[in-house]
Design an enzyme around this catalytic site. Sequence first.
Site, mmCIF file in Angstrom:
data_model
loop_
_atom_site.group_PDB
_atom_site.id
_atom_site.type_symbol
_atom_site.label_atom_id
_atom_site.label_comp_id
_atom_site.label_asym_id
_atom_site.label_seq_id
_atom_site.Cartn_x
_atom_site.Cartn_y
_atom_site.Cartn_z
ATOM 1 N N ASN A 167 0.868 -1.187 0.000
ATOM 2 C CA ASN A 167 0.000 0.000 0.000
ATOM 3 C C ASN A 167 0.904 1.237 0.000
ATOM 4 O OD1 ASN A 167 -1.824 2.034 0.491
ATOM 5 N ND2 ASN A 167 -2.315 1.397 2.592
ATOM 6 N N TRP A 168 0.972 1.875 -1.153
ATOM 7 C CA TRP A 168 1.910 3.005 -1.286
ATOM 8 C C TRP A 168 1.374 4.299 -0.675
ATOM 9 C CZ3 TRP A 168 4.398 2.787 -6.887
ATOM 10 C CH2 TRP A 168 5.176 1.618 -6.962
ATOM 11 N N LYS A 169 0.124 4.301 -0.297
ATOM 12 C CA LYS A 169 -0.498 5.512 0.269
ATOM 13 C C LYS A 169 -0.246 6.702 -0.668
ATOM 14 C CE LYS A 169 -0.136 3.375 4.733
ATOM 15 N NZ LYS A 169 -0.057 3.475 6.159
ATOM 16 N N HIS B 106 -9.586 1.417 4.976
ATOM 17 C CA HIS B 106 -8.283 1.602 5.633
ATOM 18 C C HIS B 106 -8.449 2.602 6.778
ATOM 19 C CE1 HIS B 106 -4.178 2.774 6.421
ATOM 20 N NE2 HIS B 106 -3.807 1.654 5.832
ATOM 21 N N GLU C 189 -6.781 4.989 7.780
ATOM 22 C CA GLU C 189 -6.544 6.405 7.446
ATOM 23 C C GLU C 189 -7.754 7.008 6.740
ATOM 24 O OE1 GLU C 189 -2.777 5.736 5.519
ATOM 25 O OE2 GLU C 189 -1.920 5.224 7.467
ATOM 26 N N GLU D 75 -5.583 -4.627 10.670
ATOM 27 C CA GLU D 75 -4.496 -3.679 10.887
ATOM 28 C C GLU D 75 -4.741 -2.902 12.183
ATOM 29 O OE1 GLU D 75 -2.456 -2.508 6.951
ATOM 30 O OE2 GLU D 75 -4.234 -1.284 7.144
ATOM 31 N N GLY E 188 2.589 2.163 10.798
ATOM 32 C CA GLY E 188 3.638 3.176 10.651
ATOM 33 C C GLY E 188 4.373 3.503 11.937
ATOM 34 N N SER F 75 3.196 -2.151 10.347
ATOM 35 C CA SER F 75 4.647 -2.247 10.589
ATOM 36 C C SER F 75 5.257 -3.597 10.215
ATOM 37 C CB SER F 75 4.980 -1.901 12.046
ATOM 38 O OG SER F 75 4.701 -0.537 12.284
ATOM 39 N N GLY G 97 2.758 -1.226 4.220
ATOM 40 C CA GLY G 97 2.821 0.188 3.848
ATOM 41 C C GLY G 97 4.253 0.615 3.591
ATOM 42 N N GLY G 98 4.882 1.202 4.610
ATOM 43 C CA GLY G 98 6.213 1.789 4.466
ATOM 44 C C GLY G 98 7.243 0.876 3.814
HETATM 45 P P1 PGA Z 1 2.746 0.244 7.584
HETATM 46 O O1 PGA Z 1 1.325 0.539 6.958
HETATM 47 O O2 PGA Z 1 3.213 -1.078 7.023
HETATM 48 O O3 PGA Z 1 3.606 1.388 7.170
HETATM 49 O O4 PGA Z 1 2.558 0.169 9.073
HETATM 50 C C1 PGA Z 1 0.400 -0.498 6.741
HETATM 51 C C2 PGA Z 1 -0.886 0.064 6.225
HETATM 52 O O5 PGA Z 1 -1.279 1.181 6.633
HETATM 53 O O6 PGA Z 1 -1.550 -0.573 5.391
#
Ligand code: PGA
Length: 246
Positions: free
Chosen positions: A8-10, A93, A95, A163, A169, A208, A229-230
């Site tokens: 997930n590149w956000k 998600h 966010e 999640e 993150g 994470s 994500g990251g």
């Molecule tokens: P993260 O993000 O791996 O950077 O914690 C995961 C996500 O929000 O899908």
Amino acid sequence: MSLSIIGNWKSNGSIKSNESWILEFKNYFNDSEISNLAICPPFIFIDQMFNLASGLGLKIGSQDVDSSSGARTGAISVEACIDVGCCFSLIGHSERRELFHESNIDLRQKVIAAQERGLQVVFCIGEPKEQHIAATTNEFLEEQIINSLSDLELTDGFTIAYEPIWAIGSGLVPNNDDIYKVHSFISDKLKSRYGGKAKKIKILYGGSVNKKNASSILSIDYVDGALVGGASLKFSDFRAILDFCN
Ligand code: PGA
């Protein structure tokens, strides 16, 4: 069931950095068998990534989708997602829930719209830190599931991504036993609602996941893959996670 990994590149990436990512991916692809691997770039880059990744077995998904189309400035319709080559969309998600105030009911409408038109759904759930500390995670997740999904038949490919919000993150990750317990709880809930069909619903872990902890997390029972994500932004980090799966 083979493991699924979704990057997930956000709101990250650029035309140039996307090209470099794919170049590294191509080298990797030459000596690895890829299956069940997907990325969700920002919508504006989906067409670019779809073209760059053509023939490489990399699936492309959307980070979000709207429940409708037409006069909705800034929104992305299911039809548009399918048109540019997405085979699935993330929905819910944390966010989106927090920053864009999407409620369980809004998300339910999105799931209905996606499923009606054949776009697969990766439905995200997860508890905030307070619920984790108060040990009310299961109740919180059950409410998210019931309020968004009750009465809906889930179509092929429907996936849950668990999640914990406090793990996203932050570098913090629940211990393996906690991940196991939550995933088996979700699995039981799905079984009691969907019976035998629930076996086909994958449950991914996200929050994470990185190259150091991926092999341990992905070995836990009831964990069918990861939403990353990251650590999906730099291909060298992502590669270390993929190595474990292939
Ligand atoms: P993260 O993000 O791996 O950077 O914690 C995961 C996500 O929000 O899908």
